[in-house]
Design a protein around this motif. Structure first.
Motif, PDB file in Angstrom:
ATOM      1  N   PRO A  69     -65.660  70.440 -12.117  1.00 12.00           N
ATOM      2  CA  PRO A  69     -65.639  71.099 -10.876  1.00 12.00           C
ATOM      3  C   PRO A  69     -65.024  72.204 -11.507  1.00 12.00           C
ATOM      4  N   GLU A  70     -63.801  72.487 -11.530  1.00 15.71           N
ATOM      5  CA  GLU A  70     -62.837  72.665 -10.698  1.00 15.71           C
ATOM      6  C   GLU A  70     -62.438  73.851 -12.662  1.00 15.71           C
ATOM      7  N   ALA A  71     -62.320  72.896 -13.762  1.00 14.28           N
ATOM      8  CA  ALA A  71     -61.927  73.194 -14.260  1.00 14.28           C
ATOM      9  C   ALA A  71     -62.995  74.307 -15.725  1.00 14.28           C
ATOM     10  N   GLU A  72     -64.327  73.733 -15.568  1.00 13.43           N
ATOM     11  CA  GLU A  72     -64.939  74.935 -16.104  1.00 13.43           C
ATOM     12  C   GLU A  72     -65.148  76.374 -15.618  1.00 13.43           C
ATOM     13  N   LYS A  73     -64.570  76.534 -14.503  1.00 10.92           N
ATOM     14  CA  LYS A  73     -64.527  77.740 -13.475  1.00 10.92           C
ATOM     15  C   LYS A  73     -63.422  78.601 -14.467  1.00 10.92           C
ATOM     16  N   VAL A  78     -62.994  82.594 -22.394  1.00  7.24           N
ATOM     17  CA  VAL A  78     -63.784  82.973 -21.470  1.00  7.24           C
ATOM     18  C   VAL A  78     -65.088  82.287 -21.008  1.00  7.24           C
ATOM     19  N   PRO A  79     -65.046  81.858 -19.434  1.00  6.58           N
ATOM     20  CA  PRO A  79     -65.804  80.861 -19.064  1.00  6.58           C
ATOM     21  C   PRO A  79     -66.391  80.672 -19.046  1.00  6.58           C
ATOM     22  N   GLY A  80     -67.938  79.869 -19.115  1.00  5.58           N
ATOM     23  CA  GLY A  80     -69.439  80.027 -19.487  1.00  5.58           C
ATOM     24  C   GLY A  80     -70.046  80.706 -18.611  1.00  5.58           C
ATOM     25  N   GLU A 115     -53.298  82.853 -16.273  1.00  3.06           N
ATOM     26  CA  GLU A 115     -52.612  81.980 -16.927  1.00  3.06           C
ATOM     27  C   GLU A 115     -54.291  80.518 -16.377  1.00  3.06           C
ATOM     28  N   ALA A 116     -54.805  79.937 -17.643  1.00  2.99           N
ATOM     29  CA  ALA A 116     -55.619  78.617 -17.734  1.00  2.99           C
ATOM     30  C   ALA A 116     -54.636  77.668 -16.651  1.00  2.99           C
ATOM     31  N   PRO A 117     -55.602  76.916 -15.612  1.00  4.63           N
ATOM     32  CA  PRO A 117     -55.275  75.327 -15.349  1.00  4.63           C
ATOM     33  C   PRO A 117     -54.231  74.796 -16.463  1.00  4.63           C
ATOM     34  N   THR A 118     -53.457  74.269 -15.634  1.00  6.14           N
ATOM     35  CA  THR A 118     -52.657  72.803 -16.605  1.00  6.14           C
ATOM     36  C   THR A 118     -52.512  71.872 -15.910  1.00  6.14           C
ATOM     37  N   TYR A 119     -53.289  71.196 -16.481  1.00  3.21           N
ATOM     38  CA  TYR A 119     -53.173  69.175 -15.254  1.00  3.21           C
ATOM     39  C   TYR A 119     -52.221  68.088 -16.012  1.00  3.21           C
TER      40      TYR A 119
END
Length: 1472
Positions: A72-76, A457-459, A49-53
């Motif tokens: 900085p955290e989310a782009e991963k 998929v992260p950059g 799961e991708a994070p939820t803020y």
């Protein structure tokens, strides 16, 4: 197959429903909440799961700033979800009734890359075998399921081909990879080998033989695909294009694609796929005959699926599309027993359909709908007068134009990226793998609907993702090299995870945002009907990604959306902030290096090329390279032969002209580019200069001031100094500020002396002294300069001195130290705010000394108060005075005596008040004894209690005195009016009730007061005053109103003889004898005016009725009065007499009642005098009779005998017919009732129900009752007089008669010179006698002589209208003849009437008055109808013509002379 049949049914339903647009979408039928069901199992493929803020209200205010904060955290993860605060609930602003959109049709198994490659390969196989006459009618099967030929071909190719697999016996291994086992099928190897040998191998051999052609076909296909997006390899010049067009054949003939010859057209075979022509003998192998089935060329055969894309679907409204979506999902999952389905089942089913090449599921997706054409779900943008937007920042229309977004610096039209796009999904509709244009950020918001699942998929894994995609479907990339830009290909996340590509998933629900980061590939699908909106944005962190994407676009010759270099230059020119300059500096340097490198490379190759430097605006097509489509903002190549341009790298691709004939166009010179960089760098270096300045200051000043430190912090904020660099300054400033705030709490300033607060409880803990000590220790370790430091040190020294002084005094000899020493030491410490424990000891010493001085004085002072004693005793305990101290014991003893006195006094005030003598045990003597005890010297004073007891004694004495005075005055007074009033008695009784003692005479007062109350109840009963009426108005106000009524009427009656009073009399009307006001109504008989409320006539009733007779003329009507029933004067006199005989005190209404009785007695005397003024009152007294009767009826007190007497007189002298006729009626004297003289019947009331007509059996004649005139003669003479009529004083005969409307006498029509034809035209008749009596005041009469005419026919019955007028007290209404109501009242009654005079024999003489009738005034105009109720009798017996003529002449002369006013001239009379 089953799935295909389902597809056909759904498609049919889609077509039908889409034509029904329906109404607006009901948002109650869609999901609008983000409630998430709990997962029952892990996500498919094991995807994480991708994070939820969850931003706070404060963080949510600035969207781009918040996204930068979490980047900085989310782009991963490449993709994240943001759940807004609960308060965020934007309205859905789209007009769902007018909204229309067209969908895209998606076949799920064609979207997945490997599945589409599989399908394309199978299509090529089938075409190949049909082309060679061996069609494959059925796919080979193994273990009862079709063999995956595409996968079989790939696995064989990976192992070296058919020969190698056969030699190495790897068919079983391939079978296991394909999902087969030997246990299930023993002939697995043979079946796979046979399938490959029969179906795949022939095609692969044929394809290998035409490898060169295949490569050429693939190259052409790729070029064609790319040219559709980016253009041709080299653009010919304009002249070349014209020449080629001229040379091309114009006959439209077909040429062979191999030999390029158009000969032997009959041998040319056309491809059924592309319509290209081929000679049959040019083919390999050549064909001898034309194929009977479809034939495809080599290019079409090997390029199947190269033009893949989504087809357009139907047009829908949201309402109609919702029906399609709901029907599809219910029919898809319903037969499987999974409807409603869970999100996990829906996701599993989606990927099953995507990866299954043999089952087709077709859905529709409303994707990429431009909001400028269709509208946005968010509110439209609104601007302030200063140009700023006022919308909520998370509105997707706002985000691209926020100040932090770099899109604001782009001048070209990029509406595709600046405005939101709309997406309306249905179950299984999907968006394929892609990343955003120019590697920008994207944000997607779901307004409502079912879940949307995203995969990201992260950059950082972009390169691995692209490598996996190319490895998975190389066939598709051979056909479409730019496949990743097409957004038409899906790939299973399981395959990506297998190749170590990180994939994350997130489920989006209504009211939630999904953000994708630069370069991050993402895809997803919808679980059902939903509505989403998305837009791109680019913060400053995006710049490097943007440049990378521009280079990638140039590599693939893809069309960019805007110029990256232009964005940088525009940002440098428009935004000169340090924050922008910081990130822009490096980007400009990179831009400068790239540009100079390209220029150097070109000039090195073509040093003599012509150069032009100019900064001008160009169109879009003049800014893009003709070959690679990149923007040429900084420099470009032009040529005279074409209007197109090229970048510096593709000079030779612009045209075929000599390079030296071309021009190098530069927007900026190298010097100008350097200046841009220097200006930006200088602004960006400001933070570094700040750091140098801070370091220099600290190195030169060991203790900088707070002002200097704050200045550094302010500059750091303005210059956008990096947080880490400026943090220590900000923290140090905060630390110093906190120390100064704390120090200022304890610093003692000379201009602020401290005062001792005796009421506050002081705790001497030493906290302040210790805090100052701690602050001085802290500042010794800090390095700054402030005046507060020295001030705090001085405060500390003063406190130390005060502490030493207190210690010295407390430890000194008690015999030497005085109270003044204690006080001085204590005051010194108090002035400094000292709180050390020694201060408490000093305070106790001071209090002890004060007690020693005050306590003895309190004992010997007789005026010492009780509270002072208690305070001294408490103070003695605080000062720890010994309990055996004589002074202390004396204080306690005196306090005890005070307590005893209080115990005696308080019961006097708390005693309950009652009227029972036995229950009141306290006497006046008891109170006086308590007061005397309080005056003794050994009893302490209790001022408030003593004052209360003293007041009680005073009130008791005054009350006893008042009781005795009242009883004495009542006994000595001989007349009731001289005795005390009941109000005084009530006041004294009330005072007695408040006293706790018994007062002699209370019973006597109460008995007499009860008598007064009983008498008042009799008065109320007499006037019929109920408790409810008294509660509303009170008895006294009611009697005062009655007295006012009596005064109003009786005073006017007394003033009738005075001229001035006569004027006043003329100003009053009605029964109440008051001036005109409000609605007024006139009686048709007595012509008196009445107020509508006084006679119970409403405005509506007045408009509805046609005539009105007042209650005086018609005694049957009820007259409203103030009381329910009027009191009789006799009863009032009786009750007054009873009061005189029985009451000891005067009631408060006695005087009013006596005044009423006195006035009524006087008025009775005058009425009786009028009634006795004649032996018999006659018809000439009728007006005065009615006047007195009006006054009697208007009074609120009844004079019954007088009223009845006058009522009978009115009935006798002026009876009113109950059934009047609206037109004169002719009858015979025999028809006159014998009892009609005098008439006893009264006039009808206002309601029309009493006004009925009776019909004679023989003729339609109304019965008429005549008047009788009372004469002062004997009864016999009266009887005889009653039987004679007319001016001839003869009895009634058979001749016709007519009645006078004024005196009500009857006249023979021949005696008054009338004819039967004239009677029918008369509305109102007045006899000559009445005219003569009133001629002195009558108005001028206009006589009209009619010429002889033929007999007139009787006129129709006229409508009766009552004469009304609306009269207000503010103004007097004038009538048509100029008279006011007052003037109307003053004129004679007969002036209103029609006057008929005898006429000469020559013809009838008709006389009419010009006086109009009063009218009722309203906003609308009403016609004025005269009311008449004249009566006429049948004509008398016929006389001889001669006698009749003589009699008419005599009567005409006599009555004509008496009827004309005296002022009329003889000439007028002669003319008449």
């Amino acid at each position: 197959m089953k799935s295909i049949n389902n597809h056909n049914q759904i498609k049919s339903a889609t077509t039908t429903t889409s034509s029904d647009h329906g109404n607006a979408l009901n948002l109650k039928t869609v999901k609008t909440t983000s409630d998430a069901p709990e997962r029952t199992r892990p996500r498919i493929f094991g995807i994480k799961e991708a994070p939820t803020y969850y931003p706070t209200e404060e963080e949510f205010k600035e969207p781009i700033k918040y996204i930068q904060q979490i980047t900085p955290e989310a782009e991963k993860f490449g993709i994240i979800k943001i759940v807004p605060p609960k308060s965020y609930n934007p309205a859905f602003c789209l007009n769902t009734e007018e909204f229309r959109f067209r969908t895209r049709i998606q076949k799920l198994n064609s979207m997945e890359g490997e599945t589409r490659a599989n399908v394309n390969y199978l299509e090529q196989l089938y075409k190949f075998h049909r082309l060679h006459g061996h069609p494959v009618n059925k796919v080979p099967q193994l273990d009862k399921r079709p063999i995956d030929l595409f996968k079989l071909k790939k696995e064989v190719a990976q192992r070296g081909g058919y020969q190698m697999v056969t030699q190495q016996k790897k068919w079983a291994e391939i079978g296991r990879i394909l999902g087969y086992t030997r246990k299930q099928c023993t002939s697995m190897s043979n079946a796979l080998k046979s399938a490959y040998n029969k179906v795949i191998l022939p095609y692969e051999v044929w394809l290998a033989q035409h490898k060169q052609d295949s490569e050429q076909s693939s190259s052409l296909s790729s070029t064609s695909s790319s040219s559709s997006n980016v253009g041709m390899r080299r653009q010919p010049s304009d002249k070349e294009a014209e020449q080629e067009e001229a040379e091309s054949p114009g006959n439209g003939g077909q040429a062979c694609e191999i030999c390029n010859s158009g000969e032997n057209e009959e041998e040319i075979l056309l491809c059924d796929g592309c319509d290209r022509g081929y000679h049959m003998y040019c083919l390999s192998p050549p064909l001898n005959t034309v194929p009977k089935s479809d034939w495809y060329c080599f290019k079409c055969l090997t390029a199947a699926g190269g033009d893949y894309g989504f087809e357009d679907g139907e047009e829908y409204t949201l309402n109609s599309f919702q029906k399609v979506c709901d029907k599809f999902k219910s029919e898809w999952f319903g037969p499987k027993g999974q409807y409603p389905t869970s999100e996990e089942d829906c996701e599993d089913e989606f990927w099953r359909l995507v990866e299954n090449p043999h089952e087709t599921c077709e859905v529709e997706y409303g994707a990429d709908l431009h909001s400028t054409q269709h509208g946005s779900g968010f509110a439209p943008l609104e601007r302030k007068p200063d140009g700023r937007y006022v919308n909520e920042p998370w509105n997707l229309n706002m985000i691209p134009i926020l100040p932090q977004s770099l899109f604001t610096h782009i001048k070209t039209d990029i509406s595709g990226m600046m405005v939101p796009w709309l997406y309306i999904g249905m179950c299984f509709s999907a968006f394929c793998w892609h990343n955003e244009d120019h590697y920008t950020y994207s944000i997607n918001y779901m307004h409502w609907g079912e879940t949307k699942t995203w995969y990201g998929v992260p950059g950082c894994d972009t390169a691995k993702f692209e490598k996996t995609m190319k490895a998975a479907v190389p066939e598709l990339f051979e056909q479409q090299p730019d496949l990743l830009f097409q957004l038409v290909t899906m790939l299973s996340p399981g395959r990506l995870l297998k190749d170590n590509v990180d994939v994350y998933a997130v489920d989006q629900r209504p009211g939630q945002f999904v953000v994708t980061f630069p370069k991050a590939y993402h895809s997803g699908f919808n679980h059902g009907f939903n509505f989403c909106e998305a837009v791109n944005f680019a913060p400053m962190e995006w710049v490097d990604f943007g440049l990378e994407c521009v280079k990638r676009y140039k590599q693939y010759r893809r069309q960019p959306c805007f110029s990256h270099d232009e964005l940088l230059v525009t940002a440098m020119r428009e935004d000169r902030s340090i924050e922008t300059s910081t990130w822009l500096k490096d980007a400009l340097i990179d831009m400068h290096q790239r540009e100079m490198t390209m220029r150097s490379k070109l000039l090195k190759k073509y040093p003599k090329i012509h150069q032009v430097i100019e900064d001008i605006e160009l169109s879009e097509d003049q800014q893009q390279c003709v070959f690679c489509n990149t923007y040429t903002y900084l420099s470009y190549i032009t040529c005279e032969c074409t209007s197109k341009v090229s970048c510096l790298d593709h000079l030779t691709d612009l045209c075929t002209c000599d390079p030296l004939k071309k021009t190098l166009n530069l927007r900026f010179s190298e010097c100008q580019l350097n200046e841009m960089i220097q200006a930006t760098a200088s602004r960006a270096c400001a933070p570094s200069a700040w750091s140098d300045k801070v370091r220099e200051t600290l190195s030169t000043q060991s203790a900088p001031s707070l002002k200097t430190l704050k200045q550094f912090a302010t500059e750091a904020e303005k210059l956008s100094v990096p947080v880490e660099e400026a943090r220590w300054v900000r923290e140090y400033v905060i630390q110093v500020t906190n120390w100064l705030e704390e120090a200022n709490k304890y610093i003692i300033r000379k201009h602020q002396p401290r005062r001792r607060d005796s009421s506050a409880i002081k705790l001497y803990t030493g906290e302040k002294y210790n805090a100052i000590t701690k602050l001085l220790e802290q500042v010794s370790k800090m390095s700054f300069d402030a005046p507060e430091i020295s001030m705090l040190e001085e405060t500390f020294r003063n406190l130390t001195d005060a502490k030493d002084t207190a210690t010295r005094v407390l430890n000194g000899d008690q015999a030497i130290v005085t109270s003044k020493d204690y006080k001085d030491a204590f005051d010194f410490g108090t002035s400094l705010g000292a709180d050390f424990p020694e201060m408490q000891q000093l305070e106790l010493k001071i209090k002890h000394c004060e007690w020693n001085e005050r306590a003895p004085l309190a004992i010997i002072n007789p005026a010492t108060e009780y509270n002072e004693l208690t305070r001294l005793i408490e103070q003695a305990k605080e000062c720890q005075v010994s309990e055996t101290d004589p002074v202390y014991l004396s204080l306690v003893e005196k306090e005890k005596r005070g307590i005893e006195w209080i115990q005696e006094a308080e019961p006097l005030l708390k005693s309950t008040t009652t009227s029972n003598k036995t229950t009141k045990i306290i006497t006046l003597q008891n109170i006086q004894d308590v007061l005397r005890a309080a005056r003794q010297n050994d009893v302490p004073r209790v001022p408030h209690l003593y004052s209360a007891v003293h007041d009680l004694a005073t009130r008791a004495n005054e009350t006893v005195k008042d009781v005795n005075t009242l009883l004495e005055r009542a006994r000595t007074a001989s007349v009731l009016s001289e005795r005390p009033s009941s109000t005084d008695v009530q006041r004294v009784l009330k005072s007695i009730r408040t006293l706790p003692i018994y007062v002699e005479g209370t019973e006597k007062l109460q008995i007499e007061f009860d008598k007064v109350e009983a008498w008042l109840n009799q008065v109320k009963k007499l006037f019929h005053i109920t408790s409810r009426t008294q509660q509303k108005n009170g008895l006294e106000p009611i009697l005062e109103d009655i007295l006012e009524n009596v005064e109003t009427i009786t005073d006017q009656d007394e003033s009738n003889g005075d001229d001035d009073d006569n004027d006043k009399q003329n100003d009053v009307y009605c029964l109440c004898r008051t001036p005109e006001s409000g609605l007024m109504i006139e009686c048709d008989l007595c012509h008196e005016w009445y107020h509508g409320p006084c006679v119970k006539v409403s405005r509506r009733e007045a408009k509805a009725q046609t005539s009105y007779v007042c209650p005086i003329c018609d005694g049957s009507q009820v007259i409203p009065h103030a009381t329910k029933e009027r009191a009789r004067l006799e009863d009032i006199l009786q009750i007054l007499e009873e009061a005189d005989n029985t009451l000891l005190f005067v009631p408060n209404v006695y005087t009013i009642l006596a005044d009423i009785a006195h006035r009524m007695q006087m008025f009775r005397s005058k009425v009786q005098a009028f009634c006795r003024s004649k032996t018999h009152l006659g018809v000439e007294d009728i007006n005065m009779i009615k006047q007195h009767l009006r006054e009697l009826e208007g009074l609120e007190v009844v004079l019954q005998d007088e009223t009845e007497f006058l009522r009978r007189k009115v009935q006798a002298l002026a009876p009113v017919s109950r059934n009047p006729s609206s037109t004169p009626t002719v009858t015979t004297p025999t028809q006159i009732p014998a009892s009609s003289s005098p008439v006893s019947q009264r006039a009808p009331s206002l309601t029309s129900s009493n006004w009925t007509t009776t019909t004679n059996n023989n003729d339609d004649v109304l019965p008429i009752e005549t008047d009788s005139i009372s004469q002062s003669v004997s009864s016999q003479q009266q009887q005889q007089t009653d039987n004679v009529y007319c001016i001839c004083r003869q009895p009634a005969s058979n001749s016709e008669m007519i009645g006078c409307d004024t005196c009500h006498d009857w006249f023979h029509i021949e005696c008054v010179n009338l004819t039967p034809s004239m009677v029918s035209t008369i509305d109102r008749y007045v006899c000559p006698n009445c005219i003569a009596n009133k001629r002195s005041s009558r108005p001028v009469i206009k006589l009209t002589i009619k010429p002889p005419t033929q007999p007139l026919s009787p006129s129709p019955v006229k409508q009766q209208k009552r004469k009304l007028t609306a009269i207000t007290s503010a103004s007097t209404t004038r009538y048509e003849n100029g008279r006011t109501l007052k003037q109307q009242k003053q004129r004679p009654t007969s002036n209103d009437d029609l006057i008929v005079l005898p006429s000469p024999p020559s013809g009838p003489l008709t006389t009419t008055t010009t006086t109009p009738q009063p009218s009722y005034h309203s906003h609308q105009s009403h016609s004025h109808h005269q009311y008449s109720h004249h009566q006429s009798l049948a004509p008398p017996p016929q006389l001889s013509d001669q006698r009749q003529q003589q009699q008419q002449q005599q009567q005409s002369s006599a009555w004509l002379a008496s009827s004309i006013p005296a002022s009329t001239s003889t000439t007028t009379m002669a003319e008449q």
